[in-house]
Enzyme design. Structure first.
Site, PDB file in Angstrom:
ATOM      1  N   GLY A  13       0.477  39.812 -29.211  1.00 53.05           N
ATOM      2  CA  GLY A  13       1.056  41.066 -28.692  1.00 53.05           C
ATOM      3  C   GLY A  13       2.164  41.764 -29.534  1.00 53.05           C
ATOM      4  O   GLY A  13       2.571  42.795 -29.304  1.00 53.05           O
ATOM      5  N   THR A  19      -3.156  42.565 -35.360  1.00 45.08           N
ATOM      6  CA  THR A  19      -4.521  43.124 -35.404  1.00 45.08           C
ATOM      7  C   THR A  19      -4.235  44.548 -36.063  1.00 45.08           C
ATOM      8  O   THR A  19      -5.265  44.871 -36.873  1.00 45.08           O
ATOM      9  CB  THR A  19      -5.298  43.072 -34.170  1.00 45.08           C
ATOM     10  OG1 THR A  19      -5.403  41.641 -33.892  1.00 45.08           O
ATOM     11  CG2 THR A  19      -6.718  43.679 -34.445  1.00 45.08           C
ATOM     12  N   SER A  57      -5.941  40.645 -27.378  1.00 43.42           N
ATOM     13  CA  SER A  57      -5.108  39.548 -28.275  1.00 43.42           C
ATOM     14  C   SER A  57      -6.302  38.944 -28.939  1.00 43.42           C
ATOM     15  O   SER A  57      -7.516  38.720 -28.345  1.00 43.42           O
ATOM     16  CB  SER A  57      -4.678  38.558 -27.072  1.00 43.42           C
ATOM     17  OG  SER A  57      -4.301  37.384 -27.890  1.00 43.42           O
ATOM     18  N   SER A  58      -5.921  38.709 -30.385  1.00 40.75           N
ATOM     19  CA  SER A  58      -7.137  37.845 -31.078  1.00 40.75           C
ATOM     20  C   SER A  58      -7.180  36.487 -30.699  1.00 40.75           C
ATOM     21  O   SER A  58      -6.086  35.848 -30.775  1.00 40.75           O
ATOM     22  CB  SER A  58      -6.581  38.123 -32.649  1.00 40.75           C
ATOM     23  OG  SER A  58      -6.910  39.338 -32.982  1.00 40.75           O
ATOM     24  N   GLU A  79       2.666  30.484 -30.028  1.00 40.32           N
ATOM     25  CA  GLU A  79       2.401  30.483 -28.674  1.00 40.32           C
ATOM     26  C   GLU A  79       3.299  29.605 -27.947  1.00 40.32           C
ATOM     27  O   GLU A  79       3.307  28.042 -28.389  1.00 40.32           O
ATOM     28  CB  GLU A  79       1.010  30.516 -28.365  1.00 40.32           C
ATOM     29  CG  GLU A  79       0.142  31.789 -28.886  1.00 40.32           C
ATOM     30  CD  GLU A  79      -1.186  31.766 -28.418  1.00 40.32           C
ATOM     31  OE1 GLU A  79      -1.509  30.791 -27.719  1.00 40.32           O
ATOM     32  OE2 GLU A  79      -1.931  32.822 -28.638  1.00 40.32           O
TER      33      GLU A  79
END
Length: 1159
Positions: free
Chosen positions: A273, A277, A321-322, A530
């Site tokens: 987030g 990207t 999200s990738s 994460e």
């Protein structure tokens, strides 16, 4: 450095400073440098008038910047290469290095040792200096110091509250002039609240990019900001804008690649987030704009929507999200144009295909296909809405705000066309996606007491069989959980293979026919660190990758930096930083590392998640980075913080097993894609499974476990990155709500700590970011020396250069092989070099311009001469052609006019003939009336008395004839004059005039013949009259003696002859009158037309045409008049014959009378 000074080096070159300036070394307790055995705190600038002093510093920096920013001469020997990015490496900014700028003027060095100008406590109390205070909730608040007493200070909060706090709780704040600086290195006080405030200040003004030494910090705005587009690209390309930006980082990478001939890499990191990207897309956009021209850049940009659709999904933290990592390697040609690209992907999150958390979505392509597929494709694939598929409806999230899935599907299909994926392959791809969705709808029912199941024959089963299953039928007894796991494994494998196949096809499209030169720029967009409430195998691998990337970051900016200082033997106080090598050892150590133990437990037949967790606790409990938890959980102390992992499904996901029956099922499909997937799966299989599925018969394990395979990919990635010059972009997420304008200090601070931004700025400020070998330095700047030192060694030349330009010893270090400079110190040399080269180029340009002008003039003269010859020859040829065409046109015109005039003459003649016919008819009818009168008069001769022709009558007749002849002669003369005038005005009609003259001569002859006939007739009439008169007088007496009968008869005959003669005289009189009238009319008309033609009289008629018409009328009248004269002559001859008969009668009568007398 063994020698220290209390005054900042940037101000040692300033000869005089205001007395208000104070240097307080106690304010910054966080920056400590070790110089030998002594610890010296770095000094910080404090002025009695913060804004004014800051402005002074800014002006000094601006002057240096202006001097150093003259001309940008790209050179392969530029000092801005090397491992560390220097001040000159990155775009310069207006306020950059306002505190650490160096002036080119001769400077006054200060004595070594620590020095203070005065005590700052009274000043602080008087001016109410600002400081940072951390509140109970963890946020930092900017407060003002009212007074200071001992170790305590009285402060004032922004809301007006007054508190008394300890000095150790206060953190110094920067002056207002430094609010919102675009490089954190410019901050006087480099501490956490100052960095947070500076980022927030810029964020609130939509300035989302900030430099932190060589690192670009990008804060996600969660909205569109006006910082992109063609205009900005051109501005950064021309260096018209120098503020921090992704464009600036990318431009620096391109320039260094061309200048140093070294591959570059742009490493984009940050948590989910944070905008990684989008940042990668912006960098690719700039590369495509600068390196475009071959058309391949459009294809590269079009890979973004494809990879996002198939590899991105909505999570609780990010709508896009990738769920995979990618490295895009863009190759360039020798001319700096993009020649091809290659995409490498890492660790696709396959579990998202079959399982999503509440509020999340699976991969975008599923929702786009259901929303945007055309009716023909929907019918062919039996597509339904997203609510009808189990895999998609389990999260109860079907859409994303402000995102049109149908439109996104159209964009994806257009992108597939651009990268040369055929329509047939696209339909096969969509068929595989539909098959995955329908696989999730397959349900099972128990068929025996052993809990074996069979698939329910419903729409899901039939649709799946239609899309991927061939004619083969495979029967395998499985329990409900085994069947569900096999179904989900097949769905995940199909999607994973489909994703890899798409990437392979894209790489073929981007590499076909592209000639690579070895130069490339790699853009790494990989998942960030994460930490969720429940962290599984995917977070385990993702965080391991981030540990490896952080270690690369540390090696490049910290380890290698300081190791190079030590190896080159310079005096350097080592800066401490947090190293994550222990955490990496925890993951990678053999045989007791996390990955080794995971692979070992995955190979055991009876291995479970619980046994795996227990094994970790047994072998790794003594590791400082490992912490055991209850049941199946464990905690790892990462560089970004502690993360607790749940080992549930760790072994299953690591094994990633696939039934051989499922592979065989794919290989029997009619579609070629499942066959390709089956071949790929079989090639990855090596040995039978020894796990639980081995007992069921029909499962093979992959050649490598997922963790081992991922570790290998990661090591290859690191090797590739190590061979490049890296450029780092750290993406920051300001809040978890994805709300524009919201800035959470705690969240941002955590990410800054994870990224190591503060350490980067600290080591960059205290280190020597610019370095150059002795040979390269001497070669680049040796020509600036006033004396010729070509025979000396490079080190001596380098030292001479440093002394000539009065660079302070504190601003550089001389190593064994290189020279090391602090930030901005080499700018003076580069500015002088640029100015010198600029002067040389000016001289060369003037001389070459003179030569070019001379050559151009000579060439121009030759060209002019050649052109004159060519144009002359061309003109002559054109004139000859034009003359030939003119002659041809004249001939054509002559023939055309001849035809036209001939036709017109023919029409005139035909008209004249018609007129003549009417006139002649009229004349004939008129003459026939006179002849009839004469005949009727002859018949009445017997009734009238004989009348003797009077001499006066004959004389009158003769007079009229003579007058007619005279009139004819006069008209002939006028005719001649008229013909002469016509000849003068009608030279072009000479042929027709000659004909008219000939006709006139004929007419004159005829008129003369008529005149002669008239004269003969008059003479005969006169003679007859005289004879009759003489006879009448001589034989008067004889008449008396003649009988009355014969006398009466004779008188009747004489009377008849007299009447006939008077009728003939009347006809001749009429002819003479007509001749005079016609002559007068023709003469007047001819005279009028001649005056019109000569211009004496204006009239709206064509004189030539009227003359021709008059001539035709004259010819017609002439013929008619000649005919009537002939007829009159005939009549006169008849009258003469009648007179002869009377004479004969007389002679007969006289004979009889004489005979009677004689008898």
């Amino acid at each position: 450095m063994s020698q220290t000074t209390g005054v900042p080096p940037a101000f040692q070159s300033i000869k005089s400073l205001p007395p208000e300036f104070k240097f307080d070394s106690n304010r910054n307790t966080g920056l400590v440098e070790k110089h030998g055995n002594a610890k010296v705190r770095s000094t910080d600038l404090i002025g009695s008038n913060g804004r004014k002093n800051g402005a002074i510093v800014g002006e000094v920096s601006k002057e240096v910047h202006n001097r150093a920013g003259g001309m940008d001469v790209s050179d392969e020997e530029s000092p801005y290469g090397g491992n560390g990015e220097s001040f000159e490496d990155r775009p310069s900014y207006p306020n950059e290095d306002s505190v650490s700028a160096s002036l080119p003027q001769p400077s006054i060095s200060t004595p070594s040792g620590e020095s203070r100008w005065s005590d700052t406590t009274p000043y602080a109390s008087k001016k109410k200096l600002q400081s940072w205070l951390q509140l109970s909730n963890g946020d930092w608040e900017l407060v003002k110091i009212i007074s200071t007493s001992g170790t305590e200070s009285v402060i004032s909060l922004p809301d007006g509250k007054v508190l008394k706090v300890k000095d150790e709780d206060l953190v110094p704040a920067n002056p207002d002039i430094l609010d919102g600086v675009d490089d954190l290195m410019q901050l006087s006080y480099l501490n956490e609240p100052s960095v947070l405030y500076n980022l927030q200040h810029r964020y609130n003004q939509n300035m989302i990019y900030t430099k932190a030494g060589p690192v670009l910090v990008a804060v996600n705005p969660f909205k569109k900001v006006p910082l992109y587009g063609t205009n900005y690209i051109e501005a950064y390309k021309r260096k018209a804008i120098e503020s921090p930006h992704v464009y600036a980082i990318t431009d620096s990478a391109i320039r260094e690649m061309i200048r140093d001939e070294v591959n570059q890499s742009i490493i984009i990191s940050g948590e989910s987030g944070a905008g990684k990207t989008e940042t990668a897309k912006i960098a690719m956009q700039y590369l495509a704009a600068l390196g475009g021209g071959s058309g391949i850049e459009h294809e590269i940009l079009k890979t973004n929507p494809i990879l996002e659709a198939f590899g991105n999904g909505k999570t609780l933290r990010n709508d896009n999200s990738s769920r995979f990592g990618k490295l895009i390697e863009i190759h360039f040609s020798e001319t700096g144009k993009i020649s091809g690209a290659n995409i490498q992907t890492f660790l696709l999150e396959k579990s998202r295909v079959v399982q999503c958390n509440e509020g999340e979505r699976s991969y975008h392509i599923f929702y786009q296909l259901c929303a945007g597929a055309p009716s023909s494709l929907r019918e062919k694939l039996n597509l339904r809405s997203v609510e009808d598929y189990k895999y998609l409806r389990q999260s109860n999230c079907y859409s994303i705000n402000d995102v049109d899935d149908a439109e996104e599907f159209r964009i994806v299909t257009d992108a597939l066309d651009v990268v040369h994926i055929s329509k047939e392959d696209q339909e096969n791809v969509f068929a595989m996606l539909a098959a995955v969705l329908w696989l999730g709808n397959i349900s099972f029912t128990v068929i025996d007491n052993e809990n074996h199941v069979q698939a329910v024959e419903d729409e899901g089963l039939f649709s799946t069989a239609k899309l991927i299953v061939g004619k083969d039928t495979i029967v395998q007894k499985l329990t409900l959980s085994q069947a569900s796991d096999a179904r989900d494994a097949l769905a995940k494998s199909i999607y994973s293979c489909l994703f890899d196949w798409l990437v392979e096809q894209i790489n073929k499209s981007l590499a076909v026919g592209k000639r690579q030169t070895g130069r490339s720029i790699s853009i790494l967009d990989i998942y960030g660190f994460e930490s969720f409430n429940r962290n599984s195998f995917e977070q385990f691998c993702i965080n391991y990758a981030n540990e490896r990337l952080q270690q690369h970051f540390n090696r490049h900016l910290f380890k290698l930096e300081q190791e190079e200082y030590i190896q080159d033997g310079i005096d350097w106080a080592k800066v401490e930083f947090e190293d994550n090598q222990d955490c990496l050892n925890l993951f990678e150590k053999k045989p007791l590392g996390l990955l080794s133990l995971l692979d070992e437990e995955s190979t055991f037949p009876n291995g479970t998640d619980l046994t795996f967790a227990n094994k970790l606790k047994q072998h790794l409990n003594s590791n400082s980075c490992f912490k055991e938890e209850r049941e199946k959980a464990f905690t790892v102390r990462h560089y970004a913080g502690e993360v607790t992992y749940d080992t549930t499904a760790f072994l299953e996901k690591n094994r990633d097993l696939m039934h051989v029956d499922s592979i065989q099922l794919l290989s029997s499909s009619k579609c070629h894609l499942p066959q390709i997937f089956a071949s790929y799966m079989l090639s990855q299989s090596e040995k039978p499974v020894v796990g639980p599925l081995h007992k069921l018969g029909g499962a093979d394990s992959q050649k490598l476990s997922v963790a081992t395979k991922f570790k290998g990919q990661l090591f290859q990635l690191m090797q590739r990155l190590e061979s490049t010059t890296p450029h780092f972009i750290r993406c920051i997420k300001p809040n978890n709500l994805q709300s524009p304008g919201s800035y959470e200090q705690g969240l941002v601070l955590q990410q800054l700590r994870c990224c190591g931004v503060l350490e980067v700025v600290r080591i960059s400020r205290s280190g020597f970011p610019t370095r150059m070998s002795h040979q390269k330095f001497a070669k680049r700047y040796g020509f600036l020396l006033l004396e010729n030192v070509a025979s000396q060694d490079p080190l001596s030349v380098s030292v001479a250069i440093l002394h000539q330009f009065n660079i302070l010893p504190e601003m550089y270090q001389v190593g064994y092989t290189k020279l090391f400079f602090r930030t901005g110190q080499i700018g003076v040399l580069e500015d002088t070099r640029n100015r010198t080269l600029h002067g040389i180029l000016r001289v060369q340009s003037c001389f070459r311009g003179y030569q070019a002008r001379c050559h151009c003039k000579e060439l121009w003269r030759g060209i002019t001469t050649l052109q004159s010859f060519i144009r002359g020859e061309k003109s002559r040829k054109e004139f000859a052609t034009l003359l030939q065409r003119h002659r041809a046109a004249v001939i054509i015109q002559k023939h055309v006019k001849t035809v036209y005039q001939s036709k017109r003459m023919k029409d005139t003649i035909d008209s004249a003939v018609v007129i003549q016919s009417f006139i002649r008819g009229w004349l004939v009818r008129r003459c026939s009336g006179d002849i009839g009168f004469l005949k009727s008069g002859g018949m009445k001769t017997n009734e009238s008395d004989e009348v003797l022709v009077k001499a006066s009558f004959l004389a009158e007749l003769q007079r009229r004839v003579l007058k007619a002849e005279a009139g004819l002669r006069e008209k002939d003369e006028e005719n001649d004059i008229l013909h002469q005038r016509l000849q003068q005005y009608e030279s072009r009609w000479s042929e027709y005039e000659l004909k008219m003259k000939s006709m006139e001569e004929v007419w004159q002859k005829q008129m003369r013949s008529l005149q002669s006939s008239l004269s003969i007739a008059k003479k005969s009439l006169a003679m007859d009259d005289s004879e009759r008169n003489s006879d009448a007088s001589v034989n008067a007496s004889d008449d008396k003696e003649y009988s009355w009968d014969m006398g009466n008869n004779h008188r009747r005959q004489e009377s008849s002859g007299t009447r006939s003669m008077s009728a003939g005289l009347s006809v001749i009189s009429r002819l003479a009158e007509e001749f005079e009238q016609r002559s007068q009319v023709f003469g007047d008309d001819a005279k009028f037309l001649v005056e019109v033609k000569s211009g004496q009289i204006e009239a709206s008629l064509n004189p030539d045409r009227e003359l021709r018409r008059l001539k035709q009328m004259f010819e017609g009248w002439k013929k008619d008049y000649a005919a009537r004269l002939r007829e009159t002559k005939v009549i006169l001859n008849k009258l003469g014959s009648e007179d002869g008969s009377i004479e004969k009668a007389k002679k007969k009568w006289w004979g009889r009378r004489n005979s009677t007398r004689m008898s």
